[in-house]
Design an enzyme around this catalytic site. Structure first.
Site, mmCIF file in Angstrom:
data_model
loop_
_atom_site.group_PDB
_atom_site.id
_atom_site.type_symbol
_atom_site.label_atom_id
_atom_site.label_comp_id
_atom_site.label_asym_id
_atom_site.label_seq_id
_atom_site.Cartn_x
_atom_site.Cartn_y
_atom_site.Cartn_z
ATOM 1 N N VAL A 68 28.991 -16.888 25.947
ATOM 2 C CA VAL A 68 29.264 -16.529 27.338
ATOM 3 C C VAL A 68 28.851 -17.685 28.242
ATOM 4 O O VAL A 68 27.736 -18.200 28.141
ATOM 5 C CB VAL A 68 28.497 -15.253 27.751
ATOM 6 N N ALA A 113 24.674 -20.643 30.114
ATOM 7 C CA ALA A 113 25.490 -20.117 29.024
ATOM 8 C C ALA A 113 24.555 -19.557 27.957
ATOM 9 O O ALA A 113 23.345 -19.789 27.988
ATOM 10 C CB ALA A 113 26.381 -21.211 28.437
ATOM 11 N N LYS A 114 25.106 -18.819 27.018
ATOM 12 C CA LYS A 114 24.305 -18.285 25.919
ATOM 13 C C LYS A 114 25.234 -17.870 24.795
ATOM 14 O O LYS A 114 26.410 -17.559 25.028
ATOM 15 C CB LYS A 114 23.492 -17.076 26.374
ATOM 16 N N GLY A 115 24.710 -17.862 23.586
ATOM 17 C CA GLY A 115 25.509 -17.459 22.440
ATOM 18 C C GLY A 115 24.703 -16.613 21.486
ATOM 19 O O GLY A 115 23.476 -16.538 21.562
#
Length: 424
Positions: A68, A113-115
């Site tokens: 995201v 952001a992040k995953g």
């Protein structure tokens, strides 16, 4: 006319719901920029990917992965990747949003952001873990890159996983791209000081918080929830300053010693499969009793939503240092404020990791690397300058440090959004 809707309707007490409440609380302090506030409630991009791999026994397993990108008005996306069986899109959305706020709070030229992958890495062999990592990287490769979105380690990921991610991306683009991830091994473009950076940031901001409330670190009692990279490093630094670590909770349980746990012996044991509860230098107590342990400083350094209203009423801590992301729910935040407990929020308290990740990214582009002393000096200066500015904002408006951090960060984010304008 904009409808007041979020990208995803939050479930009760979810990380995304917590984040949205935090944004709502800061809107009154944004002035004319408040017209852009819906920007903060909608991730720019959310990617859901299937991660199929062939397991060691020949079967094919499928895992769900996410990346995201919340906001990139101030620069490329920045944020970790976590491997955990409870990862959800909503959680990753919240984590990406907190990264947006965090990078702006310390004034780094990044967005958030992040995953994540919904997987229990402890159940995978090393070969299976590599396959999951490489397939996930290939799937999200369409939106990551050194100038667009730079992943990093998070829960259950480390330098080896970053090496696999960097190599996979590099093979797909046809050239070594060290800047696509941070938190890499040193000989692949990693930075000195990165491993301890998040814990160091917790200590630096905590030391200043203690000074401001008149709490002497010598002899101060500290309880740490989560004893991985962040919690253990912060504990070590506080112990070096004369504090006593009286309680530690990790995934195996809770151990206490009112005279202080011997970290030189506890940390190596906690890093084994047996975990902290196998350490003989303290008493094992039920996990829910961790919050009852008398302490002066509480460091939640595990996962989101750990400090509930009930736990906020119980704690004897005078200072809460959020080593984890989103560990305090809004209702608990209010209770702690009413009780006069100082909370140094996650988006500044644990920003040491992303700050040194920024240093790593800069060093990779220049192919010129700094020594650890220089990195620590730069880190401490950035953290203290950011915290002092936030504290001035809190004093000016008579608001909590969390709301002040959001006020400072969101002003920077929305000013960038306003000045860039909308395209097309």
């Amino acid at each position: 006319m904009s409808e007041n809707l979020s990208f995803v309707s939050p479930t009760p007490n979810s990380p995304w719901g917590t984040y949205l409440q935090q944004v709502d609380r800061v809107i009154p302090y944004l002035g004319d920029l408040a017209r852009w506030s819906e920007t903060l409630k909608r991730p720019k991009r959310a990617l859901i990917v299937d991660v199929p791999i062939e397991m060691d026994d020949g079967t094919v397993a499928h895992f769900e992965g996410y990346r995201v990108q919340h906001n990139m008005s101030r620069g490329p996306g920045k944020g970790g990747v976590r491997f955990h069986p409870d990862v959800t899109l909503e959680e990753v959305m919240a984590l990406s949003a907190w990264m947006t706020v965090k990078t702006a709070a310390v004034n780094l030229p990044y967005g958030g952001a992040k995953g994540g992958i919904r997987v229990d890495p402890k159940k995978l062999s090393l070969q299976e873990l590599e396959k999951v990592t490489r397939r996930y990287t290939s799937e999200i490769g369409i939106i990551i890159g050194p100038h667009t979105d730079i992943p990093a380690p998070d829960v259950n990921t480390n330098a080896q996983i970053m090496a696999w991610m960097m190599d996979t991306y590099s093979m797909n683009v046809g050239g070594t791209a060290t800047g696509v991830v941070t938190g890499k091994p040193l000989h692949l473009g990693g930075s000195l000081g990165r491993v301890k950076a998040t814990g160091r940031g917790v200590f630096v901001t905590g030391r200043e918080g203690a000074r401001r409330i008149g709490l002497d670190l010598r002899g101060a009692r500290i309880a740490v929830q989560g004893f991985g990279n962040v919690g253990s490093v912060a504990a070590e630094l506080f112990a070096e300053a004369g504090a006593k670590i009286v309680a530690v909770q990790d995934h195996t349980g809770t151990i206490v010693n009112e005279n202080g746990l011997d970290l030189s012996k506890l940390i190596p044991i906690a890093r084994t499969v047996a975990g902290a509860v196998s350490f003989k230098g303290g008493d094992v107590i039920p996990n829910d009793k961790f919050w009852d342990v008398p302490c002066d400083i509480l460091i939640p350094a595990a996962l989101e939503g750990q400090i509930t209203a009930e736990r906020a009423k119980k704690t004897t801590a005078k200072l809460v240092l959020e080593g984890a992301n989103g560990p305090t729910v809004p209702e608990a935040d209010d209770i702690l404020a009413e009780r006069g407990v100082l909370v140094v929020p996650d988006v500044i308290c644990n920003a040491g990791g992303v700050t040194v990740s920024y240093f790593e990214w800069v060093q990779d582009f220049s192919s010129f690397f700094w020594d650890e002393d220089e990195i620590n000096v730069r880190l401490d200066r950035i953290m203290m300058n950011a915290l002092n500015h936030i504290w001035d904002t809190a004093d000016k408006h008579k608001i909590t440090l969390r709301t002040a951090t959001y006020a400072v960060a969101c002003e920077r984010i929305l000013m960038a959004r306003q000045e860039r304008g909308l395209y097309p």
